[in-house]
Design a protein around this motif. Sequence first.
Motif, PDB file in Angstrom:
ATOM      1  N   ASN A 126      66.492  40.585  23.104  1.00 41.82           N
ATOM      2  CA  ASN A 126      66.806  41.624  24.177  1.00 41.82           C
ATOM      3  C   ASN A 126      66.451  41.000  25.630  1.00 41.82           C
ATOM      4  N   LYS A 129      68.820  38.739  26.659  1.00 42.92           N
ATOM      5  CA  LYS A 129      70.204  39.106  27.120  1.00 42.92           C
ATOM      6  C   LYS A 129      70.051  39.880  28.374  1.00 42.92           C
ATOM      7  N   GLU A 134      73.625  40.156  29.477  1.00 39.28           N
ATOM      8  CA  GLU A 134      74.376  40.743  28.451  1.00 39.28           C
ATOM      9  C   GLU A 134      73.757  41.956  27.999  1.00 39.28           C
ATOM     10  N   GLY A 136      72.419  44.652  26.161  1.00 40.67           N
ATOM     11  CA  GLY A 136      71.226  44.675  24.723  1.00 40.67           C
ATOM     12  C   GLY A 136      70.399  45.814  24.863  1.00 40.67           C
TER      13      GLY A 136
END
Length: 289
Positions: A126, A129, A134, A136
């Motif tokens: 996480n 990310k 991204e 998460g």
Amino acid sequence: MTTLLDGKALAATMRADLAGKVAAFAAAHGRPPALAVVLVGDDPASHVYVASKVKQTAEVGMRSVEHRLDAGCTEADLLALVDALNADPAIDGLLVQLPLPAQIDAASVLNRIDPAKDVDGFHPVNAGKLAIGEPGLVPCTPLGALALARLARPDLAGLHAVVIGRSNIVGKPVAQLLLQENCTVTIAHSRTSDLAGLCRTADLLVAAIGRPLFVTADFIKPGAIVIDVGINRIALADGKSRLVGDVDFAAVAPLADAITPVPGGVGPMTIAFLLSNTLRAASLRLGEP
Ligand code: NDP
């Protein structure tokens, strides 16, 4: 006039909104989202935090599951519990309250949590990310700090943000979130030279240091937004104690455009985002956006 960024009020609004979404989730799936909280040992502050998390989880209609292990438990005991909760399909979110006793390596435990259930957002998957932008699960306190900054100014693009603190749980993720908001971000720490001078260039100053009343008027550009993440208990002359932030509120508030109080600022927002992350984890696990 200085705006007080009221985290207690914003968190209450968030919880009311979440309660409606939790009810809709429960109606659609036949059960509410479930959060498991693991508490190891007897740290009094951790007991208070966990009690608050458990209470608020139930208040928005989610299922709360609490596990307690003795201070003397082994790392293997804790990892076995984490494995069991990871494997339990009825659990959507899982957090292990920090700090952990000295015989347990916190990183090993946090790394063992299924990233899909990692509602604290501390797992390297996480964190990675967040770093690459991204979707998460994002740490709760940084989300709370950002929400309060956006209360002061919905569009933070172009601001120079200075974050004092580079911890993995607060400073770094706050900086990543502000970068995503198109701020120009500077991260300061204990080796930064002329810290006060640097902070005086900040349109948005986030203090995540852990030193009571450290940020004084000398650190503030007039009109800045000031977000105080610090929670410090200081002793008073009469033998009592009180909570203060990393910012000397009385000295700084008159200069700031907007500022968070302590208590009642970032603190309540942290738990609100924990609840929000739990609902998010539950929805993502069921393949919903
Ligand atoms: P850490 O101790 O992990 O990190 C503190 C950071 O502050 C470090 O990066 C450190 O620099 C920096 N720092 C320390 N002293 C100085 C100094 N003299 N000048 C400049 N920088 C300094 O703390 P956390 O990030 O975990 O927590 C920060 C604060 O936020 C604490 O008060 C904590 O209680 C509070 N907190 C509040 C939460 C909430 O819900 N509101 C949740 C989590 C934390 P270096 O890296 O160089 O050592």
